[in-house]
Every structure is written in structure tokens, then in C-alpha cells.
Design a protein around this motif. Structure first.
Motif, mmCIF file in Angstrom:
data_model
loop_
_atom_site.group_PDB
_atom_site.id
_atom_site.type_symbol
_atom_site.label_atom_id
_atom_site.label_comp_id
_atom_site.label_asym_id
_atom_site.label_seq_id
_atom_site.Cartn_x
_atom_site.Cartn_y
_atom_site.Cartn_z
ATOM 1 N N GLY A 47 -29.572 5.027 6.609
ATOM 2 C CA GLY A 47 -29.099 3.550 7.453
ATOM 3 C C GLY A 47 -27.867 3.247 7.674
ATOM 4 N N ASP A 48 -27.673 1.449 8.394
ATOM 5 C CA ASP A 48 -27.007 1.508 8.627
ATOM 6 C C ASP A 48 -26.346 0.451 7.408
ATOM 7 O OD1 ASP A 48 -27.065 2.772 11.275
ATOM 8 O OD2 ASP A 48 -28.210 0.545 11.850
ATOM 9 N N ASP A 49 -26.187 0.254 6.303
ATOM 10 C CA ASP A 49 -25.300 -0.242 5.307
ATOM 11 C C ASP A 49 -24.954 0.434 3.757
ATOM 12 O OD1 ASP A 49 -24.873 -2.683 6.343
ATOM 13 O OD2 ASP A 49 -27.200 -3.589 6.013
ATOM 14 N N ARG A 50 -24.049 1.115 3.980
ATOM 15 C CA ARG A 50 -23.062 2.381 3.149
ATOM 16 C C ARG A 50 -22.244 2.013 1.789
ATOM 17 N NH1 ARG A 50 -25.080 6.800 5.629
ATOM 18 N NH2 ARG A 50 -24.363 7.943 3.624
ATOM 19 N N THR A 51 -21.859 1.955 0.753
ATOM 20 C CA THR A 51 -20.906 1.361 -0.476
ATOM 21 C C THR A 51 -20.641 3.069 -0.594
ATOM 22 O OG1 THR A 51 -22.739 -0.302 -0.393
ATOM 23 C CG2 THR A 51 -20.755 0.790 -2.527
ATOM 24 N N GLY A 52 -19.211 2.805 -0.715
ATOM 25 C CA GLY A 52 -18.513 4.322 -1.139
ATOM 26 C C GLY A 52 -17.461 3.748 -1.938
ATOM 27 N N THR A 53 -16.957 4.547 -2.830
ATOM 28 C CA THR A 53 -15.625 4.268 -3.539
ATOM 29 C C THR A 53 -14.122 4.730 -3.340
ATOM 30 O OG1 THR A 53 -17.222 4.481 -5.808
ATOM 31 C CG2 THR A 53 -14.827 4.523 -6.169
ATOM 32 N N ALA A 54 -13.021 4.177 -3.927
ATOM 33 C CA ALA A 54 -11.878 4.469 -3.176
ATOM 34 C C ALA A 54 -10.232 4.142 -4.060
ATOM 35 C CB ALA A 54 -11.630 3.623 -2.091
ATOM 36 N N VAL A 55 -9.688 5.111 -4.639
ATOM 37 C CA VAL A 55 -9.247 5.168 -5.127
ATOM 38 C C VAL A 55 -7.567 4.825 -4.409
ATOM 39 C CG1 VAL A 55 -7.710 5.825 -7.227
ATOM 40 C CG2 VAL A 55 -10.409 5.794 -6.686
ATOM 41 N N LEU A 111 0.476 -1.297 -0.067
ATOM 42 C CA LEU A 111 0.151 0.087 0.009
ATOM 43 C C LEU A 111 1.227 1.458 0.059
ATOM 44 C CD1 LEU A 111 -2.758 1.292 0.135
ATOM 45 C CD2 LEU A 111 -2.389 1.092 3.059
ATOM 46 N N VAL A 112 0.313 2.380 -0.782
ATOM 47 C CA VAL A 112 1.066 3.174 -1.257
ATOM 48 C C VAL A 112 0.285 4.366 -0.337
ATOM 49 C CG1 VAL A 112 2.401 5.138 -2.156
ATOM 50 C CG2 VAL A 112 2.162 2.909 -3.287
ATOM 51 N N SER A 113 -1.031 4.359 -0.751
ATOM 52 C CA SER A 113 -2.377 5.200 0.075
ATOM 53 C C SER A 113 -2.758 4.985 -0.673
ATOM 54 C CB SER A 113 -1.299 6.898 -0.488
ATOM 55 O OG SER A 113 -1.606 7.477 -2.431
ATOM 56 N N VAL A 114 -4.036 5.337 0.267
ATOM 57 C CA VAL A 114 -5.512 5.354 0.515
ATOM 58 C C VAL A 114 -5.715 7.060 -0.438
ATOM 59 C CG1 VAL A 114 -8.091 5.350 0.613
ATOM 60 C CG2 VAL A 114 -6.127 4.111 1.326
ATOM 61 N N ASN A 115 -6.025 7.476 -1.845
ATOM 62 C CA ASN A 115 -5.953 8.616 -2.644
ATOM 63 C C ASN A 115 -7.408 9.083 -2.353
ATOM 64 O OD1 ASN A 115 -3.204 7.700 -3.893
ATOM 65 N ND2 ASN A 115 -4.378 7.659 -6.327
ATOM 66 N N SER A 116 -8.343 7.880 -2.283
ATOM 67 C CA SER A 116 -9.652 9.077 -1.845
ATOM 68 C C SER A 116 -10.653 8.325 -1.881
ATOM 69 C CB SER A 116 -10.205 10.017 -3.487
ATOM 70 O OG SER A 116 -10.783 9.104 -4.317
ATOM 71 N N TRP A 117 -11.876 8.478 -1.081
ATOM 72 C CA TRP A 117 -12.882 7.464 -0.499
ATOM 73 C C TRP A 117 -14.331 8.473 -0.895
ATOM 74 C CZ3 TRP A 117 -15.214 3.388 0.294
ATOM 75 C CH2 TRP A 117 -16.305 3.170 1.340
ATOM 76 N N ALA A 118 -14.675 8.147 -1.226
ATOM 77 C CA ALA A 118 -16.264 9.005 -1.528
ATOM 78 C C ALA A 118 -17.106 7.989 -1.077
ATOM 79 C CB ALA A 118 -16.031 10.006 -2.472
ATOM 80 N N VAL A 119 -18.102 8.133 0.223
ATOM 81 C CA VAL A 119 -19.154 7.252 0.644
ATOM 82 C C VAL A 119 -20.672 7.781 -0.469
ATOM 83 C CG1 VAL A 119 -21.067 6.143 2.145
ATOM 84 C CG2 VAL A 119 -18.601 6.809 2.943
ATOM 85 N N ASP A 120 -21.482 6.618 -1.347
ATOM 86 C CA ASP A 120 -22.352 7.111 -1.145
ATOM 87 C C ASP A 120 -23.441 8.100 -0.679
ATOM 88 O OD1 ASP A 120 -21.251 6.135 -3.548
ATOM 89 O OD2 ASP A 120 -22.397 4.331 -4.234
ATOM 90 N N PHE A 121 -24.911 8.237 -1.442
ATOM 91 C CA PHE A 121 -25.282 9.735 -0.394
ATOM 92 C C PHE A 121 -26.927 8.401 -0.341
ATOM 93 C CE2 PHE A 121 -28.868 12.591 0.783
ATOM 94 C CZ PHE A 121 -28.371 13.182 1.530
ATOM 95 N N ALA A 122 -26.803 7.854 0.815
ATOM 96 C CA ALA A 122 -27.939 7.142 1.611
ATOM 97 C C ALA A 122 -28.055 7.090 3.282
ATOM 98 C CB ALA A 122 -27.700 5.516 0.643
#
Length: 384
Positions: free
Chosen positions: A337-345, A324-335
Motif C-alpha cells: 500500500g501507499d501508507d507504510r511505517t518504519g523504525t528509526a534510531v 542531529l548527529v546521525s540517523v543510525n538505522s531505518w527499517a520499513v515494516d513489510f507491508a
């Protein structure tokens, strides 16, 4: 008298048939006189008109006597009872008998009459309806079209792949080996050299079977994609390149055979997909869970992601050779509840360089008696 005619008369409320009776009286009883007929004519000697006699018997006992048309005719005798229902002894009986209708007979008559009229009405309605709405004949059954047998595409791909590897591999030092390999799938009677002049060298680095285009009469065309390299001399080296090869095949019984020489074609360029719109992100939730995702990817790279995953979730570790070098970005989808999904680069270091990749990460809120926290519950590569 039969039971069927009697039942029909009861249903239709018809009277019982009358039987004409002639009553003979002795000359001494009638006084030797002839009773006149109803129309002024004389009856036969010794006979009495039944209708006049019936009327006489129906008169009350104390009523006036019935007289004949002629003067001085003998007086008619009174009936033996009131209403004239029953004559006195010695008198002849009336031409009919009065019977009281029972409740069962009345019900049978009414029920039978109603049933008969119901049948008549239904028959009439059905007949009238058929005038305006005649019954249509049932539709003819659809013809049964027997589907042709499914083409053996998997076998065609396997045969085309083996043939293409032998066809695209040649060397001046191994002519016989090439011909022997080609003869495994080539139809009898076809020249196994397939147009090669016996010079040069070429080898196959990678090969994949693609689309099978089914034609008629059991014939098909199989697209094979191959990575080949070679040169003018057996030991010459040249850059590898991807080519396409269309292999003609035919199904003969349960066997797929190659019918002749294939043709080299260019690989098609990919088409632009429709634009994909990224989901709206929740900035506040992304900030709150950024540390959770960073910790997960550190453990993911070291080979132990289960330590930071949600309870009961098992995520296989990353293959060796990545750091691992770095987690460049992390964005959680707007929703909600207690279960969420996001996108990580994420940027990895591998083979002396670095590469950035995209992941979709699922997180869930795990609550305990003391507090609640977010943990990773799923992971897959790609933006969606």
C-alpha cells in the motif's frame, strides 16, 4: 323465542323444537268413526293420529288411499299437490314446515361450528401440554446490589502528597513551620511531631503520588514516591535518593484526613515484560526511503519539519538544545500500500553529550501529475 338459543341451534345444527299438535276434526268430516292408532289401539274419539295423517298427505294425489287398520274404514283423502308439501283447502296442515336453508345461514353454521371446534382443540392441547410441560414460575428478580460510593482517590492522592512533603522536610531551625504544615491534614488529637526528635535536616527534591489501596470503613493507604536529600546538620549535603512512603488516610464526610504516622518503604523493582518481536522489515523499501527520513530529521532538529512533511500534516518541532548527529538505522515494516511505517534510531547531541533514541515514523506516497514521492505523515517516540 330468544335470539341466543336460536343462534346456538344454528351453530350446532340442531332441529327446531316440535310442538305436538292435535288436530280435531268434526264428526261429520270424519264420518263419525274413530281412526285406529298405530299400535292397533283406538284413538280418542274425534282425534286423528298426526303421523298417519302426515303420511297420507305426503302421498301423491293419484296414489292409493290410506286405510285404517279396520275393514271398511274411510278412505284417506289425497294431498292437494305433488309431494304432499301443501294440503288442499279445508284440510288441516302437516305437523312441520319445510324451509330451504339460505347460504348465509349455512356459512354461519359452518363458521360457528369450526370456531367452536377450534376452541375445543386448543383447550385440549393446552391442557395436555400442561400435564407434561407445566408452566414454570417466573424467576425471581435478581437482588439489586447497591455499589458502594466511589472512593475519592484523587483527593486522597492530593492530601497524601501535601502531607508527605511536610513530613519528609525537617530542620532544627524550622520546627514550628513543619508542625504547622502537618496540622493541615493530620487528624485532631495526633501528635504533630510524629516521632521526630527535632534534630538533623532533610528536604524533598521531587514527589509523586502513586497507588491508592482502598480498605474498609472509608480507610485507604496511599503510596507516595519521593526524592529526598539531607544530612546530620542543616547545611550538610548528601546524595539524593528515592524512597517510598505509605500514608494512612480516612474519608470523613467529604474530607480526607491523615490518621497517623506513615511508614517508609522500598520502591519495587520493575518486572521483566514479555518479549517483543520486531516486525519483519522490507529492505528494498528501506533503501528507497532512507534519504526521505534523513532529510526529515535534519529539518526536525532545526525546527521546521513541515517543509518535508506530507501535505496537511503538522508535526511540532524538536525542543531546543538538541542537534542531529546521525540517523543510525531505518527499517520499513513489510507491508503493501501507499501508507507504510518504519523504525528509526537517531543520535542527538545535547548538554555536552550524545544520546541515541528510537522513533516510529509513518510515511505516505504523494502522487502528482509529474511524479510520486514518499513523505513523512507521522512521528512518535518508542519502538512501538
Amino acid at each position: 323465542m330468544g335470539a341466543l338459543p336460536k343462534a346456538i341451534r344454528v351453530i350446532l345444527n340442531l332441529p327446531e323444537p316440535r310442538q305436538q299438535q292435535t288436530e280435531s276434526r268434526a264428526p261429520s268430516e270424519q264420518g263419525g268413526t274413530v281412526q285406529p292408532g298405530p299400535a292397533g289401539g283406538a284413538s280418542a274419539p274425534g282425534q286423528v293420529n298426526p303421523w298417519v295423517e302426515a303420511a297420507r298427505r305426503l302421498e301423491p294425489a293419484d296414489g292409493p288411499a290410506v286405510r285404517g287398520r279396520g275393514e271398511g274404514g274411510p278412505a284417506a283423502r289425497g294431498t292437494g299437490g305433488a309431494g304432499g308439501r301443501k294440503g288442499s283447502e279445508g284440510d288441516s296442515g302437516v305437523p312441520w314446515n319445510v324451509h330451504e336453508e339460505t347460504s348465509g345461514a349455512r356459512f354461519a353454521r359452518r363458521f360457528g361450528r369450526g370456531l367452536l371446534w377450534t376452541v375445543v382443540v386448543l383447550a385440549a392441547i393446552t391442557g395436555v401440554r400442561s400435564w407434561f410441560f407445566p408452566d414454570k414460575p417466573p424467576p425471581a428478580p435478581a437482588p439489586v446490589v447497591q455499589a458502594p460510593p466511589r472512593y475519592a482517590e484523587a483527593q486522597a492522592q492530593a492530601v497524601a502528597s501535601r502531607f508527605a512533603r511536610a513530613y519528609l522536610t525537617w530542620s532544627e531551625d524550622a520546627v514550628a513551620q513543619r508542625e504547622s504544615a502537618l496540622s493541615l491534614d493530620l487528624a485532631p488529637g495526633v501528635d504533630v511531631r510524629l516521632g521526630w526528635d527535632g534534630k538533623g535536616a532533610q528536604r524533598v527534591e521531587e514527589l509523586y503520588a502513586g497507588t491508592v489501596t482502598v480498605l474498609k470503613d472509608g480507610r485507604a493507604r496511599v503510596r507516595v514516591e519521593a526524592l529526598v536529600s539531607g544530612g546530620a546538620a542543616p547545611k550538610a549535603k548528601a546524595p539524593a535518593r528515592w524512597i517510598g512512603l505509605d500514608v494512612p488516610v480516612v474519608q470523613v464526610g467529604e474530607r480526607i484526613v491523615v490518621t497517623g504516622a506513615p511508614g517508609t518503604v522500598a520502591l519495587g523493582r520493575p518486572s521483566a515484560p514479555p518479549a517483543w518481536e520486531a516486525p519483519e522489515s522490507d529492505a528494498e523499501m528501506s533503501t528507497r526511503t532512507k534519504s526521505v527520513v534523513d532529510q526529515f530529521f535534519r529539518q526536525y532538529a532545526t525546527g521546521d519539519p513541515s517543509a518535508v512533511a506530507a501535505p496537511g500534516v503538522r508535526i511540532p518541532p524538536l525542543p531546543k538544545g538538541y542537534g542531529l548527529v546521525s540517523v543510525n538505522s531505518w527499517a520499513v515494516d513489510f507491508a503493501k500500500g501507499d501508507d507504510r511505517t518504519g523504525t528509526a534510531v537517531v543520535t542527538w547531541s545535547t548538554s555536552g553529550g550524545t544520546v541515541s533514541q528510537t522513533y516510529r515514523v509513518s510515511i505516505t506516497r504523494v502522487a502528482s501529475a509529474e511524479a510520486g514521492r514518499w513523505q513523512v505523515s507521522g512521528l512518535h517516540g518508542g519502538a512501538y
